[in-house]
Scaffold this motif. Structure first.
Motif, PDB file in Angstrom:
ATOM      1  N   SER A 254      -0.966  -3.430 -17.298  1.00  0.00           N
ATOM      2  CA  SER A 254       0.089  -2.460 -17.574  1.00  0.00           C
ATOM      3  C   SER A 254      -0.452  -1.071 -17.293  1.00  0.00           C
ATOM      4  N   SER A 255       0.400  -0.205 -16.777  1.00  0.00           N
ATOM      5  CA  SER A 255      -0.036   1.155 -16.487  1.00  0.00           C
ATOM      6  C   SER A 255       1.092   2.129 -16.776  1.00  0.00           C
ATOM      7  N   PRO A 256       0.760   3.415 -16.889  1.00  0.00           N
ATOM      8  CA  PRO A 256       1.815   4.409 -17.115  1.00  0.00           C
ATOM      9  C   PRO A 256       2.785   4.525 -15.946  1.00  0.00           C
ATOM     10  N   ARG A 257       2.354   4.106 -14.752  1.00  0.00           N
ATOM     11  CA  ARG A 257       3.199   4.270 -13.568  1.00  0.00           C
ATOM     12  C   ARG A 257       4.007   3.016 -13.263  1.00  0.00           C
ATOM     13  N   PHE A 258       3.354   1.861 -13.201  1.00  0.00           N
ATOM     14  CA  PHE A 258       4.042   0.607 -12.924  1.00  0.00           C
ATOM     15  C   PHE A 258       3.104  -0.536 -13.275  1.00  0.00           C
ATOM     16  N   ASP A 259       3.678  -1.687 -13.612  1.00  0.00           N
ATOM     17  CA  ASP A 259       2.877  -2.874 -13.898  1.00  0.00           C
ATOM     18  C   ASP A 259       2.478  -3.547 -12.591  1.00  0.00           C
ATOM     19  N   SER A 260       1.321  -4.192 -12.602  1.00  0.00           N
ATOM     20  CA  SER A 260       0.823  -4.801 -11.379  1.00  0.00           C
ATOM     21  C   SER A 260      -0.166  -5.901 -11.718  1.00  0.00           C
ATOM     22  N   TRP A 261      -0.705  -6.510 -10.678  1.00  0.00           N
ATOM     23  CA  TRP A 261      -1.795  -7.482 -10.800  1.00  0.00           C
ATOM     24  C   TRP A 261      -3.024  -6.891 -10.132  1.00  0.00           C
ATOM     25  N   LEU A 262      -4.194  -7.172 -10.698  1.00  0.00           N
ATOM     26  CA  LEU A 262      -5.430  -6.579 -10.210  1.00  0.00           C
ATOM     27  C   LEU A 262      -6.394  -7.673  -9.771  1.00  0.00           C
ATOM     28  N   ILE A 263      -6.975  -7.503  -8.589  1.00  0.00           N
ATOM     29  CA  ILE A 263      -7.964  -8.426  -8.021  1.00  0.00           C
ATOM     30  C   ILE A 263      -9.293  -7.681  -7.952  1.00  0.00           C
ATOM     31  N   THR A 264     -10.356  -8.253  -8.540  1.00  0.00           N
ATOM     32  CA  THR A 264     -11.584  -7.470  -8.727  1.00  0.00           C
ATOM     33  C   THR A 264     -12.832  -8.045  -8.059  1.00  0.00           C
ATOM     34  N   ARG A 265     -12.851  -9.320  -7.647  1.00  0.00           N
ATOM     35  CA  ARG A 265     -14.054  -9.871  -7.032  1.00  0.00           C
ATOM     36  C   ARG A 265     -14.063  -9.602  -5.529  1.00  0.00           C
ATOM     37  N   PHE A 266     -15.265  -9.471  -4.959  1.00  0.00           N
ATOM     38  CA  PHE A 266     -15.402  -9.061  -3.565  1.00  0.00           C
ATOM     39  C   PHE A 266     -14.706 -10.029  -2.610  1.00  0.00           C
ATOM     40  N   ASP A 267     -15.008 -11.320  -2.716  1.00  0.00           N
ATOM     41  CA  ASP A 267     -14.427 -12.287  -1.769  1.00  0.00           C
ATOM     42  C   ASP A 267     -12.905 -12.301  -1.863  1.00  0.00           C
ATOM     43  N   ASP A 268     -12.381 -12.264  -3.092  1.00  0.00           N
ATOM     44  CA  ASP A 268     -10.926 -12.255  -3.272  1.00  0.00           C
ATOM     45  C   ASP A 268     -10.331 -10.962  -2.730  1.00  0.00           C
ATOM     46  N   ALA A 269     -11.000  -9.844  -3.002  1.00  0.00           N
ATOM     47  CA  ALA A 269     -10.491  -8.551  -2.538  1.00  0.00           C
ATOM     48  C   ALA A 269     -10.432  -8.509  -1.013  1.00  0.00           C
ATOM     49  N   ARG A 270     -11.508  -8.960  -0.386  1.00  0.00           N
ATOM     50  CA  ARG A 270     -11.549  -8.938   1.074  1.00  0.00           C
ATOM     51  C   ARG A 270     -10.454  -9.827   1.660  1.00  0.00           C
ATOM     52  N   ALA A 271     -10.247 -10.985   1.046  1.00  0.00           N
ATOM     53  CA  ALA A 271      -9.192 -11.881   1.521  1.00  0.00           C
ATOM     54  C   ALA A 271      -7.812 -11.276   1.295  1.00  0.00           C
ATOM     55  N   ALA A 272      -7.619 -10.651   0.138  1.00  0.00           N
ATOM     56  CA  ALA A 272      -6.308 -10.087  -0.182  1.00  0.00           C
ATOM     57  C   ALA A 272      -5.930  -8.962   0.761  1.00  0.00           C
ATOM     58  N   LEU A 273      -6.911  -8.202   1.229  1.00  0.00           N
ATOM     59  CA  LEU A 273      -6.626  -7.075   2.119  1.00  0.00           C
ATOM     60  C   LEU A 273      -6.088  -7.526   3.474  1.00  0.00           C
ATOM     61  N   THR A 274      -6.257  -8.802   3.805  1.00  0.00           N
ATOM     62  CA  THR A 274      -5.729  -9.323   5.071  1.00  0.00           C
ATOM     63  C   THR A 274      -4.722 -10.447   4.850  1.00  0.00           C
ATOM     64  N   ASP A 275      -4.318 -10.672   3.612  1.00  0.00           N
ATOM     65  CA  ASP A 275      -3.406 -11.772   3.290  1.00  0.00           C
ATOM     66  C   ASP A 275      -1.984 -11.393   3.700  1.00  0.00           C
ATOM     67  N   PRO A 276      -1.378 -12.093   4.667  1.00  0.00           N
ATOM     68  CA  PRO A 276      -0.032 -11.721   5.120  1.00  0.00           C
ATOM     69  C   PRO A 276       1.034 -11.906   4.044  1.00  0.00           C
ATOM     70  N   ARG A 277       0.701 -12.649   2.990  1.00  0.00           N
ATOM     71  CA  ARG A 277       1.663 -12.831   1.893  1.00  0.00           C
ATOM     72  C   ARG A 277       1.705 -11.608   0.979  1.00  0.00           C
ATOM     73  N   LEU A 278       0.752 -10.727   1.133  1.00  0.00           N
ATOM     74  CA  LEU A 278       0.712  -9.482   0.360  1.00  0.00           C
ATOM     75  C   LEU A 278       1.131  -8.355   1.297  1.00  0.00           C
ATOM     76  N   SER A 279       2.390  -8.012   1.230  1.00  0.00           N
ATOM     77  CA  SER A 279       2.993  -7.099   2.193  1.00  0.00           C
ATOM     78  C   SER A 279       2.742  -5.646   1.797  1.00  0.00           C
ATOM     79  N   LYS A 280       2.599  -4.801   2.821  1.00  0.00           N
ATOM     80  CA  LYS A 280       2.512  -3.363   2.607  1.00  0.00           C
ATOM     81  C   LYS A 280       3.860  -2.674   2.814  1.00  0.00           C
ATOM     82  N   ASP A 281       4.880  -3.430   3.163  1.00  0.00           N
ATOM     83  CA  ASP A 281       6.189  -2.848   3.449  1.00  0.00           C
ATOM     84  C   ASP A 281       6.920  -2.585   2.132  1.00  0.00           C
TER      85      ASP A 281
END
Length: 408
Positions: free
Chosen positions: A37-64
């Motif tokens: 939870s945050s003052p701006r918006f609720d979200s999910w957080l990914i903190t491990r290196f391998d997961d983070a690196r994978a998430a940054l290129t995961d097409p299911r996680l859209s930037k649009d």
């Protein structure tokens, strides 16, 4: 948001702003994928290196963020579209189209040609500080350096640099003033509106009087083959100004503070200046200016570490947490300028890898080398616990002020 979300009281405090890494370490171990939870918006957080690196290129996680779900409303608010609908908040093929137009201006060879001008700006700023024997390094050096360079690249007239800087600083320092929240939001919205009108006017002026700068090249792309729309041209200009100075300024402040609070590493760098390129990578890994990558949206249910992130969720990839993952970095909480360079995520990963990486590295190398060479006895002007930081809720990790003293 689920009941077991990490509460804002754990992640958005003055203590977290001062040192988020113990909390990141606990989350990596106990809850590597978790709702927050945050003052701006609720979200999910990914903190491990391998997961983070994978998430940054995961097409299911859209930037649009401006697609059918209009997720930007939750993140930026209703007045953001005029400035934030750009390549940072888009997916291929739109992202590819927008980035291709700008990427030529940031080619390493073209950036390297800027080295003499960057050195000139650095020396000018230090010349102004030297007679005083002290400075507020953010205001006097770290912020004006990259702002001057990116404004000159874009073709912002010199007489307008201060105005543009003032407006961007209202946005950057949001949450750090003592104004009531409603007044703070109004000030940010006013700054956004003024920036939008300024860049729209500047684009029109440059269309009438073409110039050999990045805005001129963007206008040519619009007129030649419609690669960019007029609205995209304005939002791209804003993105380049903001991204082109914000993270570099915050990195310089963080880097100087890290060196001043690790005097043995500072002396090592003074004695071995050839370490500087590697030192910049280590300083970026150690305390980078972008703690969590810009938001992504789960376009379907996504599973990491056996945890399901529901469709439609905002996802944050905790770059600074990943860069302290002991599974990838030995003794990660130690600043070690001789560290064998390994892959870090300070500049991102994948198609959204930092476009201005060559410029940022060059500015950092010239700036830090000059500070160490020309400011003997550089030290903090206040106890480290009194150094004022951006609020923990800010998307950036940086300093509001960095008072220093040195031999005049």
């Amino acid at each position: 948001m689920t009941e077991d979300a990490v509460p804002a009281g754990e992640l958005y405090t003055d203590g977290f702003a001062a040192d988020p890494y113990p909390t990141f370490a606990r989350l990596r171990t106990e809850r590597p994928v978790c709702p927050v939870s945050s003052p701006r918006f609720d979200s999910w957080l990914i903190t491990r290196f391998d997961d983070a690196r994978a998430a940054l290129t995961d097409p299911r996680l859209s930037k649009d963020l401006y697609g059918p779900g209009q997720h930007y409303l939750r993140i930026f608010g209703p007045n953001s579209e005029g400035l934030n609908r750009n390549m940072l908040n888009s997916d291929p093929p739109e992202h590819t189209r927008l980035r291709r137009v700008v990427s030529q201006a940031f080619a390493p060879r073209r950036i390297e040609a800027l080295r003499p001008r960057v050195a000139q700006v650095v020396d000018h700023l230090i010349d102004k500080m030297l007679p005083q024997g002290q400075a507020e390094l953010m205001h006097d050096f770290a912020i004006p350096l990259p702002m001057t360079v990116i404004c000159e690249l874009l073709g912002v007239p010199p007489q307008d640099h201060d105005r543009v800087l003032d407006w961007t600083q209202v946005i950057r320092t949001s949450g750090s003033t003592r104004r009531p929240p409603q007044e703070e939001r109004a000030a940010v919205q006013e700054a956004q509106l003024r920036l939008h009108h300024y860049f729209a006017d500047l684009v029109r002026a440059k269309r009438d009087d073409p110039a050999d700068d990045i805005i001129g090249a963007l206008i040519d792309a619009v007129d030649r083959d419609g690669t960019l729309s007029e609205a995209e041209l304005v939002t791209t200009t804003f993105l380049l100004v903001f991204a082109g100075h914000q993270t570099t300024a915050d990195f310089l402040g963080n880097a100087v503070l890290a060196l001043l609070t690790h005097p043995e590493q500072l002396e090592l760098l003074r004695a071995t200046p050839q370490l500087l390129p590697a030192a910049i990578e280590e300083l970026l890994r150690f305390d980078g200016p972008l703690p969590v990558a810009s938001p992504r949206i789960a376009t379907e249910d996504v599973e990491y570490q056996g945890v399901c992130i529901p469709q439609g969720s905002i996802v944050g990839v905790a770059i600074n947490a990943a860069n302290h993952d002991p599974a990838h970095f030995t003794d990660p909480d130690r600043l070690d300028l001789r560290r064998v360079r390994g892959p870090h995520l300070g500049f991102g990963h994948g198609v959204h890898y930092c476009l201005g990486v060559s410029l940022a590295r060059m500015e950092a190398q010239i700036a830090l080398a000059a500070l160490l060479r020309r400011l003997p006895g550089l030290r903090l002007g206040v106890p480290v616990e009194e150094v004022r930081r951006l609020p923990a809720a800010s998307p950036f990790r940086g300093l509001l002020e960095l008072p220093v003293t040195f031999a005049a």
